[in-house]
Scaffold this active site. Sequence first.
Site, PDB file in Angstrom:
ATOM      1  N   LYS A  15       4.245   2.713  -0.860  1.00 49.46           N
ATOM      2  CA  LYS A  15       4.214   1.739  -1.968  1.00 49.46           C
ATOM      3  C   LYS A  15       4.470   2.399  -3.323  1.00 49.46           C
ATOM      4  O   LYS A  15       5.265   1.910  -4.119  1.00 49.46           O
ATOM      5  CB  LYS A  15       2.851   1.035  -2.030  1.00 49.46           C
ATOM      6  CG  LYS A  15       2.567   0.047  -0.938  1.00 49.46           C
ATOM      7  CD  LYS A  15       1.288  -0.731  -1.226  1.00 49.46           C
ATOM      8  CE  LYS A  15       0.027   0.091  -1.184  1.00 49.46           C
ATOM      9  NZ  LYS A  15      -0.335   0.565   0.161  1.00 49.46           N
ATOM     10  N   THR A  16       3.757   3.480  -3.576  1.00 51.75           N
ATOM     11  CA  THR A  16       3.812   4.093  -4.904  1.00 51.75           C
ATOM     12  C   THR A  16       5.215   4.575  -5.228  1.00 51.75           C
ATOM     13  O   THR A  16       5.773   4.263  -6.292  1.00 51.75           O
ATOM     14  CB  THR A  16       2.814   5.265  -4.985  1.00 51.75           C
ATOM     15  OG1 THR A  16       1.492   4.740  -4.831  1.00 51.75           O
ATOM     16  CG2 THR A  16       2.909   5.985  -6.315  1.00 51.75           C
ATOM     17  N   GLU A  59       2.857  -2.391  -7.693  1.00 58.25           N
ATOM     18  CA  GLU A  59       2.386  -1.909  -6.399  1.00 58.25           C
ATOM     19  C   GLU A  59       1.297  -2.866  -5.927  1.00 58.25           C
ATOM     20  O   GLU A  59       0.276  -3.031  -6.592  1.00 58.25           O
ATOM     21  CB  GLU A  59       1.837  -0.485  -6.537  1.00 58.25           C
ATOM     22  CG  GLU A  59       1.318   0.072  -5.230  1.00 58.25           C
ATOM     23  CD  GLU A  59       0.940   1.543  -5.330  1.00 58.25           C
ATOM     24  OE1 GLU A  59       0.119   1.971  -4.512  1.00 58.25           O
ATOM     25  OE2 GLU A  59       1.471   2.265  -6.205  1.00 58.25           O
TER      26      GLU A  59
END
Length: 327
Positions: A15-16, A59
């Site tokens: 995600k990051t 995110e």
Amino acid sequence: KGYEKVIAVAGVHGKTTTTAMIAEVLEAGGLDPTVIVGSLVKKYASNFRAGSTEYLVVEADEYMRHFLNFDPYISVITNIEADHLDYYKDLADVQSAFVSLLEKTSQAVVCDPSDVLVAPVLEGKELEILDWQNAIADVPKLMVPGEHNRKDAACALAVARALEIPDEVSCAALAAFAGTWRRLENRGTTSNGVIVYDDYAHHPTEAKASLQALRELYPKGQKRITVLFQPHLYSRTKALFADFVTAFTEADAVFFLPIYFAREAHDPTVSSELLAEAVSEHVAGARAFADFAEAEDYFLSAGLNSDDVMVTMGAGEAYKIGTKMLA
């Protein structure tokens, strides 16, 4: 201020980095997004970028279904696995949260529709499905190593194409992407030549991907890779124990700190000692430390040298040992 076009980046891993890559691409494309990332982005020296347009890149964390606070224009699903089993009952429960996210998504979903764990959440949805696999062949050479980073970049390229940003603009931004804090971050080299990395990986899939990426940079026979891993949560370590046992096979030595229990009560049926014992069948140099002090004593006097790459790994505080080695 209302953000009409929310790009929500969800998934158990990646995600990051994916969020930060999408942000870079949108910025390069002149869309001036507001960005909220779960880690520091090196370019911003922050996890936040203030933009002036209707675009918000965020995110979106699945823990406790937090991501259902968003009404995405485009959702990105990097992958789905059983995780956060202190909250979710099982994999099907995790998938149900992603179903709910897509029900709130108005335009499109970027994902791998052939992934057997992702496919069920797409059933019956009227969204446009954008397969990131169609973009992976066009991903430029990246500064960040590893197949997982190439997949994240393909997700970013798929989003860019949906927003009609030209590939040459997107690819230039991706090629210049310098990474995010604690995502296989090269922290420096010690006085006696040990290269120190830090990585937030706290799930077996992440640990395996990070070590494969390091092996692209430092092939076996050229460098020894030593891992100091701090398991995160008794529940995760117990639920994913068998996967952790085989997650470190690319390393030459693996050391374990005591489990970082965060929000949980002690569970005597799982420990770093038990994990080290099981891992030692796959990695010859595997052992557990009783506490941080023992780990510090070992690594500050271990005689690692310029043949060694050391990576501190986990969502807890293993990185502090690397900080002391670099001091």
